[in-house]
Every structure is written in structure tokens, then in C-alpha cells.
Design a protein around this motif. Structure first.
Motif, PDB file in Angstrom:
ATOM      1  N   THR A  18       0.848  -1.194   0.000  1.00  0.00           N
ATOM      2  CA  THR A  18       0.000   0.000   0.000  1.00  0.00           C
ATOM      3  C   THR A  18       0.883   1.242   0.000  1.00  0.00           C
ATOM      4  N   GLY A  19       0.206   2.384  -0.002  1.00  0.00           N
ATOM      5  CA  GLY A  19       0.953   3.635   0.105  1.00  0.00           C
ATOM      6  C   GLY A  19       0.933   4.133   1.547  1.00  0.00           C
ATOM      7  N   GLY A  20       0.785   3.200   2.472  1.00  0.00           N
ATOM      8  CA  GLY A  20       0.713   3.566   3.889  1.00  0.00           C
ATOM      9  C   GLY A  20       2.097   3.846   4.480  1.00  0.00           C
ATOM     10  N   CYS A  48      -0.262   3.313  -4.211  1.00  0.00           N
ATOM     11  CA  CYS A  48      -0.923   2.257  -3.454  1.00  0.00           C
ATOM     12  C   CYS A  48      -1.645   1.278  -4.375  1.00  0.00           C
ATOM     13  N   CYS A  74      -9.057  -0.098   3.985  1.00  0.00           N
ATOM     14  CA  CYS A  74      -9.067  -0.211   2.525  1.00  0.00           C
ATOM     15  C   CYS A  74      -8.917  -1.652   2.073  1.00  0.00           C
ATOM     16  N   VAL A  84      -3.577  -1.106  -3.565  1.00  0.00           N
ATOM     17  CA  VAL A  84      -4.950  -1.379  -3.136  1.00  0.00           C
ATOM     18  C   VAL A  84      -5.885  -0.271  -3.650  1.00  0.00           C
ATOM     19  N   TYR A  85      -5.413   0.956  -3.520  1.00  0.00           N
ATOM     20  CA  TYR A  85      -6.218   2.058  -4.046  1.00  0.00           C
ATOM     21  C   TYR A  85      -6.436   1.878  -5.543  1.00  0.00           C
ATOM     22  N   GLY A  94      -1.588   8.944   4.027  1.00  0.00           N
ATOM     23  CA  GLY A  94      -1.053   7.900   3.141  1.00  0.00           C
ATOM     24  C   GLY A  94      -0.820   8.444   1.739  1.00  0.00           C
ATOM     25  N   LYS A  95      -0.301   7.582   0.894  1.00  0.00           N
ATOM     26  CA  LYS A  95      -0.027   7.999  -0.488  1.00  0.00           C
ATOM     27  C   LYS A  95      -0.813   7.130  -1.478  1.00  0.00           C
ATOM     28  N   PRO A  96      -2.042   7.504  -1.723  1.00  0.00           N
ATOM     29  CA  PRO A  96      -2.856   6.674  -2.624  1.00  0.00           C
ATOM     30  C   PRO A  96      -2.223   6.511  -4.008  1.00  0.00           C
ATOM     31  N   ARG A 102      -7.812   7.697   7.227  1.00  0.00           N
ATOM     32  CA  ARG A 102      -8.133   6.325   6.855  1.00  0.00           C
ATOM     33  C   ARG A 102      -6.870   5.482   6.952  1.00  0.00           C
ATOM     34  N   LEU A 103      -7.015   4.290   7.472  1.00  0.00           N
ATOM     35  CA  LEU A 103      -5.843   3.428   7.582  1.00  0.00           C
ATOM     36  C   LEU A 103      -5.956   2.267   6.597  1.00  0.00           C
ATOM     37  N   CYS A 104      -4.806   1.701   6.308  1.00  0.00           N
ATOM     38  CA  CYS A 104      -4.758   0.715   5.220  1.00  0.00           C
ATOM     39  C   CYS A 104      -5.625  -0.520   5.476  1.00  0.00           C
ATOM     40  N   CYS A 128      -7.587   9.234   2.932  1.00  0.00           N
ATOM     41  CA  CYS A 128      -6.255   8.625   3.018  1.00  0.00           C
ATOM     42  C   CYS A 128      -5.201   9.720   3.137  1.00  0.00           C
ATOM     43  N   GLN A 145       1.137   7.638   9.909  1.00  0.00           N
ATOM     44  CA  GLN A 145       0.102   7.734   8.882  1.00  0.00           C
ATOM     45  C   GLN A 145      -0.963   8.763   9.287  1.00  0.00           C
TER      46      GLN A 145
HETATM   47 FE1  SF4 Z   1      -3.812   2.881   0.210  1.00  0.00          FE
HETATM   48 FE2  SF4 Z   1      -5.998   2.986   1.651  1.00  0.00          FE
HETATM   49 FE3  SF4 Z   1      -3.608   2.807   2.812  1.00  0.00          FE
HETATM   50 FE4  SF4 Z   1      -4.360   5.030   1.646  1.00  0.00          FE
HETATM   51  S1  SF4 Z   1      -5.276   4.116   3.408  1.00  0.00           S
HETATM   52  S2  SF4 Z   1      -2.396   4.050   1.436  1.00  0.00           S
HETATM   53  S3  SF4 Z   1      -5.520   4.250  -0.090  1.00  0.00           S
HETATM   54  S4  SF4 Z   1      -4.578   1.284   1.502  1.00  0.00           S
END
Ligand code: SF4
Ligand code: TRP
Length: 430
Positions: A346-348, A365, A399, A367-368, A360-362, A394-396, A389, A355
Motif C-alpha cells: 500500500t501507500g501507507g 498504493c 481499505c 490497493v487504491y 497515506g499515499k494513494p 483512513r488506515l490501510c 487517506c 500515517q
Molecule cells: Fe492505500 Fe488505503 Fe492505505 Fe491510503 S489508506 S495508502 S488508499 S490502503
């Protein structure tokens, strides 16, 4: 107005470079002309094109056009193939016919998979196309090796390609076998095939593709012109029409036809060409095409293409079947796909505190990306994930859970539909 997600526009910078380097056109300028844009259009996932205007015109004017692709039967269909399939289906819903080829000749030439095996593996691609929603009406499925008119056409095309040209396009080395070289011409055959008379004659074609397919597109566009009997050049308010094989009678015949259609135009024959002034260029081009077809020529339109971004692999980097856990096939166990998502990159940040503070860095990522490309349709919802994010709200885990469930459900549903499609496949192949 169509919004482009900030994440996509950040990443699209690299794609802008690609557009320049390859000499593609950007699709964003055309976006307001789309009747019902797909998420791939709205989200900048499809970013470039060649000559797509002629497809939008056909959609608008309800004229015949074809969207097509070929699938190399070398493994299971996966999410990358789904992107192409979704686009074929979108075009079918917007008035296009769809051609889908199983490139068993390419699988043999390039990957040493026997034709028989290729055809067997190929079925799976058809099943996913049907399961994703391709209708039987206005669709045409085939295997390259079983399609004799395609093979004739390909052989005819091959007369216009020499080794020098192939090398300048593909940079093949000395070791390449002839089958591999030849399969590039068969792909050109695939792309021009729907324009044969038996299917209704010349019409605009669009090939939705990744940028890796652009060499094929350049080759086929080149071939489409070199197969023309008449070459048309635009020169300010004049059209210059040169004929490749036509004799004087033919040029005279064409001139008469042009004058008959519109007495106000001026048409003069010069030693090398016919010069026409004072008529609508598009009408004129169609008259020439008609004339060519009536004389046994092909009258091909140059095919159009669109280009979409690649998905990254779930482990980062490219999505590849050779990296464990990096890609999702449309036929794998939903449970296993779910686990891959739970383990994805992820971009977490490294810690929850970080975080919450930094966000985070969508854009980095996987998952994003899965959510953005495939799993979440509603624009508000995806925007909300993106911004929460970035704000660290929002935490990974959240997602991943959401993506894993959506993906699992998608796969369960898709695989049920594939089962049902098995009964229908014969009809599509008739
Ligand atoms: Fe990716 Fe969701 Fe984590 Fe943001 S919060 S980095 S979108 S998994
Ligand atoms: N070469 C394509 C690939 O590697 C497959 C292919 C065969 C294809 N025929 C085509 C793609 C026609 C687009 C149009 O995936």
C-alpha cells in the motif's frame, strides 16, 4: 464536467511523456464528446489515442464501426485483460460491433504453445468476455488459425512488409523465428479483417490497448494505407489523389464519378495525380473509397486506437504472472485473491502514528489502484477514500478489507457467469 482524480493526474505525468514520445493524442480534449463515458475515460485511465475522432463520429451518427482485440492464449485471463474486455463491451453498448480474436498463431510463433492448446486455452477468454456482459448480437469470435479469409488477408498484407520495416518497428534480433515475425502480420490481419466485404466493407475500427501494443498499431495503420489503390493527400483547399496501380482509364473513371456527384467541383488530371478543388473533403474521400471497393480494392480506413494505463502489481512494480502474489486472474479462487489483497503493498506509512500525521499515499498504493480501476464505480466514494487517506483519516486495514471483499464478490459473481457462459459459447462461435 468530467473530473480527473488528482491521483491519476499526478501519475499521468509519465503518460504525458509517453504521449509525446509516441506521437499519440491526449484523450482529455475529446472527453466532452463522449456519449456515456466509462470510468476509464473519466478517471484518466484511458489517456491517449490515435484517430479516435472517427469513432466518436460513428457513434454520434450511428454509423457502422468495430471495436476489436486479440488475446494471446498463454495463461488465464486476468485483470489486465478485463480492462480491454470492459472497453469492448462499452463500445458494443455504444453502437459498435465487437470482434474478438484468439491469437493462437501468435501464441505458437512467440511462445511455443501449440495451436490446439492455444485454442483450448483461448476459450477461457471468450467466457470472461461473455461473463462481463458482451452480447451475442453484433459480436464475432474466432481463432486466428481457423479463420481462412483472415489468413489470406494476412498473407496479402505480408507482401507490403519487408524485413527492414519489421526491424525498424520491432527491433527484432537475428534469432527471431519466422513464425514470430509472421504473427505480427496476422495481428494486422486481425485489425483489418472486419473491413472485408463479407462483414460489410470498409469501416472505422478501434483497438483499445496498452501502449505496448502501439508498434502493432503503427504497422497496421501503415499497411492500411499501402493497401489502398488511391492515396489521398490534402493540400489547402485541394485534394490530390494518386493512384498506385490504377491505369489511366481508372483515373478518368474516378474523375467522372466525382464530377457526377457534384458538378461544381473542378477535377483535373495531371501526369501523376488527379487534383480536385471545391468539394467537401470527407464526401470526396468516401466517393474514392467506394470507387476503389467497386473495382475490387479494399478501401481500408486506417484503424484507430486508445491507450490505457497499466495496473501495478499487488506487490508494487509491474503486474506480472511471474511475481508471486502480484496479479489477480479472473479464474482464481476468490479466497486466494482476497488473501493477496490483504498482503498487498500500500501507500501507507511505517507506523499508524505517522500515517495519522502525514497521511497515506494513494498514488503509490496498489490497493487504491484496484479500487480505482475495478472495484468502485461511484465517484464520490472513490474521492472520499482518496482524500481521507491523504488526510490520515483512513488506515490501510480498512481499505484492504473493503477491496478484498469487493474483489471476492466480483470474482464469485464473475465465475458463476462464466459457468453459465459455457452453454452459450457455441452460439457466439457460430
Ligand atoms: Fe492505500 Fe488505503 Fe492505505 Fe491510503 S489508506 S495508502 S488508499 S490502503
Ligand atoms: N499481440 C496482442 C497481445 O500481445 C494480441 C493480439 C492479437 C491483438 N491480435 C490482436 C491485440 C489484435 C489487438 C488487436 O496481447
Amino acid at each position: 464536467m468530467i473530473k480527473i482524480d488528482p491521483w491519476s493526474s499526478e501519475k499521468i505525468d509519465d503518460y504525458n511523456k509517453l504521449v509525446d514520445e509516441f506521437g499519440l493524442s491526449k484523450i482529455d480534449k475529446l472527453l466532452n464528446k463522449f456519449p456515456n463515458p466509462h470510468n476509464y475515460h473519466k478517471r484518466g485511465i484511458i489517456f491517449g489515442h490515435r484517430d479516435y475522432e472517427q469513432i466518436l463520429d460513428s457513434i454520434k451518427q450511428n454509423k457502422r464501426y468495430v471495436a476489436l482485440s486479440g488475446f494471446v492464449p498463454s495463461g488465464d485471463p486476468h485483470l489486465g485483460h478485463k480492462m480491454v474486455m470492459d472497453q469492448l463491451i462499452w463500445h458494443q453498448r455504444n453502437g459498435g460491433e465487437v470482434f474478438a480474436s484468439i491469437a493462437d498463431m501468435e501464441a505458437l510463433g512467440a511462445r511455443d504453445i501449440s495451436l490446439k492448446e492455444g485454442r483450448e486455452i483461448g476459450k477461457s477468454y471468450f467466457l470472461s468476455l461473455i461473463a462481463l456482459g458482451l452480447e451475442e448480437e453484433d459480436s464475432y469470435f474466432y481463432y486466428q488459425s481457423r479463420e481462412y479469409d483472415l489468413r489470406d488477408l494476412s498473407f496479402e498484407l505480408s507482401e507490403n512488409v519487408n524485413i527492414g520495416k519489421l526491424n525498424s518497428i520491432y527491433g527484432f534480433d537475428e534469432e527471431k523465428n519466422l513464425g514470430h515475425l509472421y504473427s505480427t502480420i496476422v495481428q494486422s490481419g486481425d485489425i483489418l479483417y472486419p473491413q472485408l466485404e463479407k462483414f460489410g466493407g470498409p469501416c472505422p475500427i478501434v483497438v483499445p490497448a496498452g501502449t505496448d501494443q502501439d508498434p502493432h498499431i503503427r504497422l497496421v495503420r501503415d499497411l492500411a494505407s499501402s493497401m489502398r489503390r488511391f492515396r489521398v493527400e490534402e493540400d489547402e483547399n485541394k485534394l490530390l489523389i494518386r493512384s498506385k496501380r490504377a491505369n489511366e482509364d481508372e483515373i478518368e473513371g474516378l474523375k467522372q464519378k466525382i464530377l457526377k456527384n457534384n458538378e461544381k467541383v473542378e477535377a483535373k488530371i495531371f501526369a501523376e495525380h488527379l487534383e480536385v478543388t471545391g468539394s467537401n473533403k470527407e464526401t470526396l474521400k468516401e466517393i474514392i473509397r467506394d470507387f476503389e471497393v467497386n473495382r475490387g480494392g479494399y478501401g481500408f480506413y486506417q484503424p484507430s486506437s486508445t491507450y490505457h494505463r497499466f495496473m501495478s502489481g499487488l506487490k508494487g512494480g509491474k503486474m506480472s504472472s511471474s511475481v508471486e502474489g502480484s496479479y489477480i486472474s479472473l479464474t482464481e479462487e476468490p479466497e486466494s485473491a482476497k488473501n493477496k489483497v490483504m498482503k498487498a503493498k500500500t501507500g501507507g506509512r511505517t507506523s499508524i502514528e505517522e500515517q495519522k500525521q502525514e497521511g497515506g499515499k494513494p498514488k503509490d498504493c496498489a490497493v487504491y489502484e484496484l479500487l480505482y480501476f475495478h472495484l468502485i464505480d461511484e465517484e464520490d466514494h472513490i474521492q472520499e477514500i482518496h482524500s481521507s487517506c491523504k488526510k490520515g483519516e483512513r488506515l490501510c486495514g480498512e481499505c484492504k478489507k473493503e477491496a478484498a471483499e469487493l474483489l471476492e464478490n466480483f470474482l464469485i459473481n464473475h465465475q458463476e457467469k462464466r459457468e453459465k457462459a459455457k452453454q452459450k459459447l457455441e452460439q457466439y462461435l457460430e
